[in-house]
Each structure stands twice: as structure tokens, then as C-alpha cells.
Design a protein around this motif. Structure first.
Motif, PDB file in Angstrom:
ATOM      1  N   GLN A 140       0.818  -1.208   0.000  1.00 34.89           N
ATOM      2  CA  GLN A 140       0.000   0.000   0.000  1.00 34.89           C
ATOM      3  C   GLN A 140       0.855   1.262   0.000  1.00 34.89           C
ATOM      4  O   GLN A 140       0.339   2.349  -0.163  1.00 34.89           O
ATOM      5  CB  GLN A 140      -0.971   0.020   1.187  1.00 34.89           C
ATOM      6  CG  GLN A 140      -0.331   0.255   2.530  1.00 34.89           C
ATOM      7  CD  GLN A 140       0.160  -1.021   3.203  1.00 34.89           C
ATOM      8  OE1 GLN A 140       0.256  -2.058   2.575  1.00 34.89           O
ATOM      9  NE2 GLN A 140       0.477  -0.928   4.465  1.00 34.89           N
ATOM     10  N   ALA A 141       2.144   1.129   0.192  1.00 34.86           N
ATOM     11  CA  ALA A 141       3.031   2.296   0.250  1.00 34.86           C
ATOM     12  C   ALA A 141       3.534   2.619  -1.151  1.00 34.86           C
ATOM     13  O   ALA A 141       4.658   2.334  -1.511  1.00 34.86           O
ATOM     14  CB  ALA A 141       4.187   2.026   1.191  1.00 34.86           C
ATOM     15  N   ASP A 142       2.671   3.198  -1.957  1.00 35.16           N
ATOM     16  CA  ASP A 142       3.049   3.595  -3.301  1.00 35.16           C
ATOM     17  C   ASP A 142       3.888   4.866  -3.202  1.00 35.16           C
ATOM     18  O   ASP A 142       3.751   5.654  -2.272  1.00 35.16           O
ATOM     19  CB  ASP A 142       1.790   3.836  -4.138  1.00 35.16           C
ATOM     20  CG  ASP A 142       2.102   4.006  -5.609  1.00 35.16           C
ATOM     21  OD1 ASP A 142       3.245   3.714  -6.011  1.00 35.16           O
ATOM     22  OD2 ASP A 142       1.199   4.426  -6.349  1.00 35.16           O
ATOM     23  N   ALA A 143       4.738   5.089  -4.174  1.00 35.43           N
ATOM     24  CA  ALA A 143       5.618   6.264  -4.151  1.00 35.43           C
ATOM     25  C   ALA A 143       4.818   7.558  -4.151  1.00 35.43           C
ATOM     26  O   ALA A 143       5.239   8.556  -3.574  1.00 35.43           O
ATOM     27  CB  ALA A 143       6.557   6.227  -5.346  1.00 35.43           C
ATOM     28  N   ALA A 144       3.640   7.564  -4.772  1.00 35.46           N
ATOM     29  CA  ALA A 144       2.839   8.790  -4.804  1.00 35.46           C
ATOM     30  C   ALA A 144       2.148   9.035  -3.476  1.00 35.46           C
ATOM     31  O   ALA A 144       1.879  10.175  -3.106  1.00 35.46           O
ATOM     32  CB  ALA A 144       1.803   8.708  -5.915  1.00 35.46           C
ATOM     33  N   ASN A 145       1.849   7.961  -2.736  1.00 37.70           N
ATOM     34  CA  ASN A 145       1.111   8.109  -1.482  1.00 37.70           C
ATOM     35  C   ASN A 145       2.012   8.405  -0.298  1.00 37.70           C
ATOM     36  O   ASN A 145       1.575   8.992   0.681  1.00 37.70           O
ATOM     37  CB  ASN A 145       0.298   6.838  -1.187  1.00 37.70           C
ATOM     38  CG  ASN A 145      -0.785   6.620  -2.214  1.00 37.70           C
ATOM     39  OD1 ASN A 145      -1.234   7.565  -2.843  1.00 37.70           O
ATOM     40  ND2 ASN A 145      -1.184   5.376  -2.389  1.00 37.70           N
ATOM     41  N   VAL A 146       3.266   7.964  -0.339  1.00 42.83           N
ATOM     42  CA  VAL A 146       4.167   8.124   0.803  1.00 42.83           C
ATOM     43  C   VAL A 146       4.881   9.461   0.678  1.00 42.83           C
ATOM     44  O   VAL A 146       5.598   9.701  -0.272  1.00 42.83           O
ATOM     45  CB  VAL A 146       5.192   6.974   0.866  1.00 42.83           C
ATOM     46  CG1 VAL A 146       6.152   7.185   2.008  1.00 42.83           C
ATOM     47  CG2 VAL A 146       4.483   5.650   0.999  1.00 42.83           C
ATOM     48  N   THR A 147       4.629  10.325   1.626  1.00 41.97           N
ATOM     49  CA  THR A 147       5.319  11.609   1.681  1.00 41.97           C
ATOM     50  C   THR A 147       5.849  11.802   3.077  1.00 41.97           C
ATOM     51  O   THR A 147       5.274  11.318   4.046  1.00 41.97           O
ATOM     52  CB  THR A 147       4.376  12.779   1.320  1.00 41.97           C
ATOM     53  OG1 THR A 147       3.284  12.762   2.226  1.00 41.97           O
ATOM     54  CG2 THR A 147       3.864  12.656  -0.108  1.00 41.97           C
ATOM     55  N   ALA A 148       6.941  12.513   3.151  1.00 41.60           N
ATOM     56  CA  ALA A 148       7.511  12.790   4.469  1.00 41.60           C
ATOM     57  C   ALA A 148       6.574  13.719   5.231  1.00 41.60           C
ATOM     58  O   ALA A 148       5.917  14.581   4.660  1.00 41.60           O
ATOM     59  CB  ALA A 148       8.880  13.436   4.320  1.00 41.60           C
ATOM     60  N   ALA A 149       6.498  13.522   6.533  1.00 39.87           N
ATOM     61  CA  ALA A 149       5.637  14.351   7.365  1.00 39.87           C
ATOM     62  C   ALA A 149       6.147  15.782   7.343  1.00 39.87           C
ATOM     63  O   ALA A 149       7.325  16.038   7.530  1.00 39.87           O
ATOM     64  CB  ALA A 149       5.623  13.824   8.788  1.00 39.87           C
ATOM     65  N   THR A 150       5.247  16.730   7.077  1.00 40.48           N
ATOM     66  CA  THR A 150       5.632  18.131   7.023  1.00 40.48           C
ATOM     67  C   THR A 150       5.683  18.671   8.444  1.00 40.48           C
ATOM     68  O   THR A 150       4.707  18.588   9.182  1.00 40.48           O
ATOM     69  CB  THR A 150       4.618  18.934   6.203  1.00 40.48           C
ATOM     70  OG1 THR A 150       4.462  18.316   4.940  1.00 40.48           O
ATOM     71  CG2 THR A 150       5.076  20.350   6.018  1.00 40.48           C
ATOM     72  N   PRO A 151       6.827  19.229   8.825  1.00 41.92           N
ATOM     73  CA  PRO A 151       6.927  19.774  10.179  1.00 41.92           C
ATOM     74  C   PRO A 151       5.998  20.978  10.353  1.00 41.92           C
ATOM     75  O   PRO A 151       5.678  21.665   9.391  1.00 41.92           O
ATOM     76  CB  PRO A 151       8.389  20.203  10.297  1.00 41.92           C
ATOM     77  CG  PRO A 151       9.064  19.774   9.061  1.00 41.92           C
ATOM     78  CD  PRO A 151       8.044  19.315   8.088  1.00 41.92           C
ATOM     79  N   PRO A 152       5.552  21.226  11.573  1.00 44.15           N
ATOM     80  CA  PRO A 152       4.635  22.339  11.822  1.00 44.15           C
ATOM     81  C   PRO A 152       5.203  23.694  11.387  1.00 44.15           C
ATOM     82  O   PRO A 152       4.482  24.523  10.866  1.00 44.15           O
ATOM     83  CB  PRO A 152       4.411  22.303  13.330  1.00 44.15           C
ATOM     84  CG  PRO A 152       4.765  20.927  13.751  1.00 44.15           C
ATOM     85  CD  PRO A 152       5.774  20.438  12.771  1.00 44.15           C
TER      86      PRO A 152
END
Length: 143
Positions: free
Chosen positions: A110-122
């Protein structure tokens, strides 16, 4: 003895000395120095441009074999990072002095390259919102 000293004085007189050789003027010497400096700086910039243009460094930006999927701070200088490398995920422990492999696992389906993004810091979210707000305000004033 007196004859020796008289002969030394006569031979050491400016009449027997060679005429002084004049060098280039101080202005011309400075012009040559500045020209040489500009030439060397130009060669350095040209070499840096050629190096960046024709090395593999520019191609590595297009093909990245490793990609950071996620990361979390677990201490003041320690992180746990998930790196994707060739369809496999590596869980790494990163400190200021070393990088240790903690676990290797297959990439989840389920971890497709388009779906996995690094968490954006606040802070990054706040900064993006502030920039957008500033742009809207400047656009409104210009009308």
C-alpha cells in the motif's frame, strides 16, 4: 695600504657602476596584477561551471537510488529514519557519529511512491501559510 683603500674607493664610485635599469611603472605593474587576478578567478568559475555541467552530479538528481520515506527524532541528536532502497525499506538509527541498520523489511504494497510523503513539520506549514498570506495581501494592495 693607502693605495688599496684609494683603489677601492675609486672602483666603488658611481662613475664605474652600471646605469640603473628602470622597471615598469607602478601603475602598469598594478594593471598586470589585477588582470592576472581576474584571469585566475575567471578560470576558477569556468572550471566550476564545467564540473557541474559535465559530471555525474547533475545526473544523480534525476536518478536517486535511495529515498527517505520518513524519520522521527528520538533524542537531541538521534533519529530513526526509514529509507527506501531498491524496493526494500531500511530502518536506520542515525546519530551524530554513526548510522546503524536496525531492520530490513519489504516495501509494503500500500506504500506507493505517490502516497508516501515525508511528514511536514509544523514550522514548514506555518511558513507556507505566512508566505501565502503575504502574497495575497500584496496582490490586494496592487489593485
Amino acid at each position: 695600504m693607502k693605495l688599496k683603500s684609494t683603489l677601492c674607493v675609486l672602483l666603488a664610485s658611481p662613475a664605474w657602476a652600471a646605469p640603473p635599469v628602470e622597471g615598469p611603472s607602478p601603475f602598469w605593474s598594478m594593471v598586470q596584477m589585477v588582470f592576472g587576478l581576474l584571469l585566475v578567478l575567471g578560470l576558477i568559475f569556468a572550471a566550476a561551471w564545467l564540473f557541474r555541467r559535465f559530471t555525474m552530479g547533475s545526473m544523480l538528481g534525476r536518478f536517486q537510488p535511495a529515498r527517505v520515506v520518513s524519520g522521527v527524532m528520538v533524542g537531541p541528536h538521534e533519529r530513526v529514519v526509514i529509507v527506501e532502497l531498491g524496493g526494500e525499506w531500511l530502518v536506520l538509527g542515525v546519530t551524530s557519529r554513526s548510522v546503524n541498520l536496525l531492520k530490513t523489511m519489504d516495501k509494503p504494497p500500500q506504500a506507493d511512491a505517490a502516497n508516501v510523503t515525508a511528514a511536514t513539520p509544523p514550522f514548514a506549514q506555518w511558513l507556507a501559510a505566512a508566505i501565502e498570506k503575504s502574497r495575497k495581501r500584496q496582490g490586494g494592495e496592487g489593485e
